[in-house]
Write a protein that holds these residues in place. Structure first.
Motif, PDB file in Angstrom:
ATOM      1  N   ARG A 112       0.951  -1.224   0.086  1.00 12.19           N
ATOM      2  CA  ARG A 112      -0.044   0.096   0.142  1.00 12.19           C
ATOM      3  C   ARG A 112       0.660   1.244   0.038  1.00 12.19           C
ATOM      4  O   ARG A 112       0.568   2.314  -0.792  1.00 12.19           O
ATOM      5  N   ALA A 113       1.902   1.291   0.701  1.00 10.48           N
ATOM      6  CA  ALA A 113       2.762   2.336   0.718  1.00 10.48           C
ATOM      7  C   ALA A 113       3.497   2.592  -0.446  1.00 10.48           C
ATOM      8  O   ALA A 113       3.587   3.690  -1.203  1.00 10.48           O
ATOM      9  N   ARG A 114       3.823   1.751  -1.402  1.00 12.21           N
ATOM     10  CA  ARG A 114       4.431   1.709  -2.542  1.00 12.21           C
ATOM     11  C   ARG A 114       3.250   2.155  -3.858  1.00 12.21           C
ATOM     12  O   ARG A 114       3.720   3.012  -4.490  1.00 12.21           O
ATOM     13  N   VAL A 115       2.321   1.827  -3.302  1.00 12.56           N
ATOM     14  CA  VAL A 115       1.321   2.217  -4.468  1.00 12.56           C
ATOM     15  C   VAL A 115       0.814   3.604  -4.311  1.00 12.56           C
ATOM     16  O   VAL A 115       0.686   4.551  -5.124  1.00 12.56           O
ATOM     17  N   THR A 116       0.576   4.152  -3.048  1.00 18.33           N
ATOM     18  CA  THR A 116       0.500   5.396  -2.869  1.00 18.33           C
ATOM     19  C   THR A 116       1.705   6.223  -3.142  1.00 18.33           C
ATOM     20  O   THR A 116       1.289   7.459  -3.820  1.00 18.33           O
ATOM     21  N   ARG A 117       2.826   5.903  -3.242  1.00 18.90           N
ATOM     22  CA  ARG A 117       4.064   6.767  -3.562  1.00 18.90           C
ATOM     23  C   ARG A 117       3.907   6.589  -5.106  1.00 18.90           C
ATOM     24  O   ARG A 117       4.097   7.898  -5.851  1.00 18.90           O
ATOM     25  N   ASP A 118       3.696   5.509  -5.768  1.00 15.83           N
ATOM     26  CA  ASP A 118       3.460   5.736  -7.186  1.00 15.83           C
ATOM     27  C   ASP A 118       2.494   6.225  -7.550  1.00 15.83           C
ATOM     28  O   ASP A 118       2.475   6.953  -9.044  1.00 15.83           O
ATOM     29  N   ASN A 119       1.269   6.634  -7.077  1.00 19.77           N
ATOM     30  CA  ASN A 119       0.014   7.309  -7.515  1.00 19.77           C
ATOM     31  C   ASN A 119       0.415   8.744  -7.405  1.00 19.77           C
ATOM     32  O   ASN A 119      -0.719   9.437  -8.021  1.00 19.77           O
ATOM     33  N   GLN A 120       1.415   9.134  -6.725  1.00 17.96           N
ATOM     34  CA  GLN A 120       1.754  10.613  -6.806  1.00 17.96           C
ATOM     35  C   GLN A 120       2.515  10.851  -7.864  1.00 17.96           C
ATOM     36  O   GLN A 120       2.501  12.102  -8.302  1.00 17.96           O
ATOM     37  N   ARG A 121       3.003   9.883  -8.677  1.00 18.34           N
ATOM     38  CA  ARG A 121       4.158  10.226  -9.757  1.00 18.34           C
ATOM     39  C   ARG A 121       3.260  11.062 -10.685  1.00 18.34           C
ATOM     40  O   ARG A 121       3.704  11.861 -11.334  1.00 18.34           O
ATOM     41  N   PRO A 122       1.996  10.665 -11.359  1.00 14.78           N
ATOM     42  CA  PRO A 122       1.375  11.269 -12.305  1.00 14.78           C
ATOM     43  C   PRO A 122       0.994  12.454 -11.928  1.00 14.78           C
ATOM     44  O   PRO A 122       0.955  13.680 -12.780  1.00 14.78           O
ATOM     45  N   SER A 123       0.578  12.808 -10.715  1.00 13.65           N
ATOM     46  CA  SER A 123       0.175  14.290 -10.230  1.00 13.65           C
ATOM     47  C   SER A 123       1.571  15.288 -10.277  1.00 13.65           C
ATOM     48  O   SER A 123       1.651  16.551 -10.688  1.00 13.65           O
ATOM     49  N   LEU A 124       2.783  14.490  -9.900  1.00 15.56           N
ATOM     50  CA  LEU A 124       3.872  14.998 -10.215  1.00 15.56           C
ATOM     51  C   LEU A 124       4.304  15.749 -11.485  1.00 15.56           C
ATOM     52  O   LEU A 124       4.674  16.784 -11.817  1.00 15.56           O
ATOM     53  N   LEU A 125       4.092  14.761 -12.572  1.00 19.74           N
ATOM     54  CA  LEU A 125       4.373  14.883 -13.745  1.00 19.74           C
ATOM     55  C   LEU A 125       3.606  16.061 -14.412  1.00 19.74           C
ATOM     56  O   LEU A 125       3.943  16.961 -15.095  1.00 19.74           O
ATOM     57  N   GLN A 126       2.426  15.975 -14.157  1.00 18.28           N
ATOM     58  CA  GLN A 126       1.345  16.916 -14.417  1.00 18.28           C
ATOM     59  C   GLN A 126       1.409  18.127 -14.086  1.00 18.28           C
ATOM     60  O   GLN A 126       1.385  19.045 -15.033  1.00 18.28           O
ATOM     61  N   ALA A 127       2.130  18.470 -12.798  1.00 19.94           N
ATOM     62  CA  ALA A 127       2.132  19.785 -12.384  1.00 19.94           C
ATOM     63  C   ALA A 127       3.418  20.217 -12.943  1.00 19.94           C
ATOM     64  O   ALA A 127       3.227  21.530 -13.271  1.00 19.94           O
ATOM     65  N   ARG A 128       4.318  19.528 -13.351  1.00 21.76           N
ATOM     66  CA  ARG A 128       5.511  19.955 -14.196  1.00 21.76           C
ATOM     67  C   ARG A 128       5.087  20.312 -15.528  1.00 21.76           C
ATOM     68  O   ARG A 128       5.677  21.385 -15.886  1.00 21.76           O
ATOM     69  N   THR A 129       4.284  19.699 -15.961  1.00 23.42           N
ATOM     70  CA  THR A 129       3.919  20.097 -17.471  1.00 23.42           C
ATOM     71  C   THR A 129       3.198  21.292 -17.292  1.00 23.42           C
ATOM     72  O   THR A 129       3.136  22.329 -18.388  1.00 23.42           O
ATOM     73  N   GLN A 130       2.355  21.692 -16.548  1.00 24.41           N
ATOM     74  CA  GLN A 130       1.398  22.792 -16.307  1.00 24.41           C
ATOM     75  C   GLN A 130       2.471  23.856 -16.022  1.00 24.41           C
ATOM     76  O   GLN A 130       2.014  24.891 -16.721  1.00 24.41           O
ATOM     77  N   ARG A 131       3.306  23.439 -15.430  1.00 28.21           N
ATOM     78  CA  ARG A 131       4.271  24.665 -15.122  1.00 28.21           C
ATOM     79  C   ARG A 131       5.147  25.224 -16.168  1.00 28.21           C
ATOM     80  O   ARG A 131       5.045  26.553 -16.445  1.00 28.21           O
ATOM     81  N   GLU A 132       5.444  24.183 -17.015  1.00 30.10           N
ATOM     82  CA  GLU A 132       6.094  24.524 -18.090  1.00 30.10           C
ATOM     83  C   GLU A 132       5.432  25.273 -19.332  1.00 30.10           C
ATOM     84  O   GLU A 132       5.857  26.045 -19.728  1.00 30.10           O
TER      85      GLU A 132
END
Length: 517
Positions: A227-247
């Motif tokens: 569950r901890a690994r899935v929680t960490r991996d679920n944060q990755r799309p939000s991270l990439l999306q936020a960086r795309t929006q910033r660019e």
């Protein structure tokens, strides 16, 4: 001791791995700006750059220049017109030359009346008409004396069009300021949201490592690790999306300022006015009764701030640039109707034409004595007697243009009132959201720190930690969005008198009052 040493080595290894993962995630955006130092950019500097490079402002200035030229053309209708002419002509066949030639041949053949025929051929008038070459130099002048008010109406219409175009420049400049302000704070918001996403990913990674550590010593189950690994991996799309929006936000800002596409920017202004104070804690409750009126009452700080901002900006409908342009369009339509009605009246003008004519025997005249004067002066009157209904049709169309312009003025006034009310309500909403966000992020941060300690000590579950992390991320994002919305709402209210009507407002005034859409 050996188990503790292995645990520390495992923790150090996982820390090194996480650092490498974060470095790989950040390598792409960092590689773009690694070649050059970021350019420090404040909001005031961005507004200054946009004022000189905006395409909208350039188009508005071109429209004003075009209106000035049309006004000059309209004024020229009342001034005298002077033109010069220069004409050289050679006749290959001339009927008068043929007649003179026949007269000469007829006189030489009969022997009688030869004196009369010779005098006809040598007559100066005959030589003029029978000349093979014609050289003409002249000046032509005309002056309108009475136009029935058409020229005056056209001048007034052109002046109103130029004034409306000048208002359009002010409106375009205000719209550019609002667009740049919005883009600037959008970039700041996107950068803040990207930072929040980075922090959330780091927190999820730290939780995963904590679970891995406790799992290695047998204190956590495989389910908790997954569950901890899935929680960490679920944060990755939000991270990439936020960086795309910033660019994308920075790309939009660079486009508005006409900056190089690859130039990195460092925004120096803050999205918030200052650090958010933590509100005092609630008083100790002795009852669970809730007064709905008290709970739902508006914050007096919000009402006071909004009243102060509204008082410093003119929100009346008649002060709006769109309404002023609509008033000018009504004037243009009225003058167009007056000019159209003037077509029924006579048009009187004076003309003069001065010429010096020469009919040389060779190609060009040899002296000034070869030129003969010709000067005429006259008055011209033009009065339409029957046009088949053309003038009547033009008048009906012009009357419809006046009605159209007046109705569009009413729509513009209604739209301006609605727009002003919407801007005030948006500012109220933004102020309320900002006041509500004060201290919430700090409290959410404190709650997450407590939850992390509780989880590390085995007092709470991973679910509680994840929920607290989500609350912290949402509180930080809400605070950043509230700050951005507040800055844009304040700028919009300050620029409201000069801005075009918003798309949600009723139909604004048309730039062509004589047409309908």
């Amino acid at each position: 001791m050996m188990a503790s040493s292995r645990a520390r080595r495992r923790e150090a290894l996982t820390c090194t791995t996480a650092v490498a993962v974060l470095a790989m995630l950040g390598a792409a955006p960092m590689a773009v700006g690694a070649q050059m130092a970021p350019r420090a950019l404040s909001l005031a500097e961005a507004l200054r750059l946009a004022a000189g490079t905006s395409e909208q402002v350039a188009l508005a200035r071109a429209a004003e220049q075009r209106a000035r030229g049309q006004q000059t053309q309209a004024r020229a209708a009342l001034l005298p017109q002077l033109a010069s002419t220069l004409n050289w002509q050679k006749q290959l066949q001339n009927q008068f030359a043929a007649i003179a030639s026949r007269s000469g041949n007829s006189g030489s053949g009969t022997g009688t009346g030869s004196g009369s025929d010779s005098s006809t051929a040598d007559n100066p008038i005959t030589r003029i008409f029978a000349s093979q070459y014609n050289f003409n130099v002249g000046l032509t002048a005309s002056q309108p004396l009475f136009t029935g008010g058409r020229a005056t109406a056209n001048i007034r219409s052109a002046r109103a069009a130029r004034e409306a175009a000048a208002i359009g420049i002010t409106s375009a400049e205000a719209q550019v300021q609002l667009d740049v302000t919005s883009a600037y704070y959008d970039a700041l918001l996107a950068e803040r949201l990207a930072t929040i996403a980075d922090s959330a990913f780091v927190q999820a990674e730290r939780t995963l490592r904590q679970v891995q550590l406790t799992r290695s010593v047998g204190s956590a189950s495989e389910f908790e690790l997954i569950r901890a690994r899935v929680t960490r991996d679920n944060q990755r799309p939000s991270l990439l999306q936020a960086r795309t929006q910033r660019e994308l936000a920075f790309v939009r800002l660079r486009q508005l300022l006409d900056l190089p596409a690859g130039e990195p920017l460092q925004l120096t202004d803050s999205i918030a006015e200052g650090p958010a104070p933590v509100p005092p804690g609630p008083a100790l409750l002795t009852t669970v009764n809730v007064d709905a009126v008290q709970v739902l009452a508006p914050d007096p700080r919000v009402a006071g701030e909004v009243s102060r901002r509204v008082a410093s900006s003119d929100t009346s409908a008649r002060a709006r640039a769109a309404v002023l342009q609509a008033q000018k369009n009504v004037e243009i339509a009225q003058q167009a109707l007056r000019a159209t009605k003037a077509a029924r009246l006579p048009q009187i003008s004076a003309q003069t034409n001065y010429q010096r004519l020469a009919y040389p025997r060779n190609i060009l005249p040899t002296s000034l004595n070869d030129f003969l004067p010709n000067w005429t002066v006259g008055l011209g009157l033009s009065l339409p007697l029957f046009t088949g209904g053309n003038v009547r049709g033009q008048i009906v169309a012009a009357e419809a243009g006046v009605i159209d312009a007046r109705q569009r003025l009413k729509l513009a006034e209604e739209g301006a009132s609605l727009d002003a009310r919407a801007a005030t309500l948006q500012l109220t909403e933004a102020e309320a959201a900002w006041q509500a966000s004060l201290g919430t992020a700090e409290q959410a941060q404190r709650a997450y720190e407590i939850a992390e300690v509780r989880f590390r000590e085995g007092i709470s579950t991973q679910l509680e930690l994840s929920e607290t992390r989500v609350q912290l991320q949402q509180a930080l994002a809400n605070r950043a969005r509230a700050a951005r919305d507040l800055q844009v709402a304040r700028k919009r209210l300050a620029l409201l008198p000069y801005l075009p009507l918003s798309p949600s407002a009723p139909l604004a005034a048309s730039t062509n009052p004589g047409t309908t859409r």
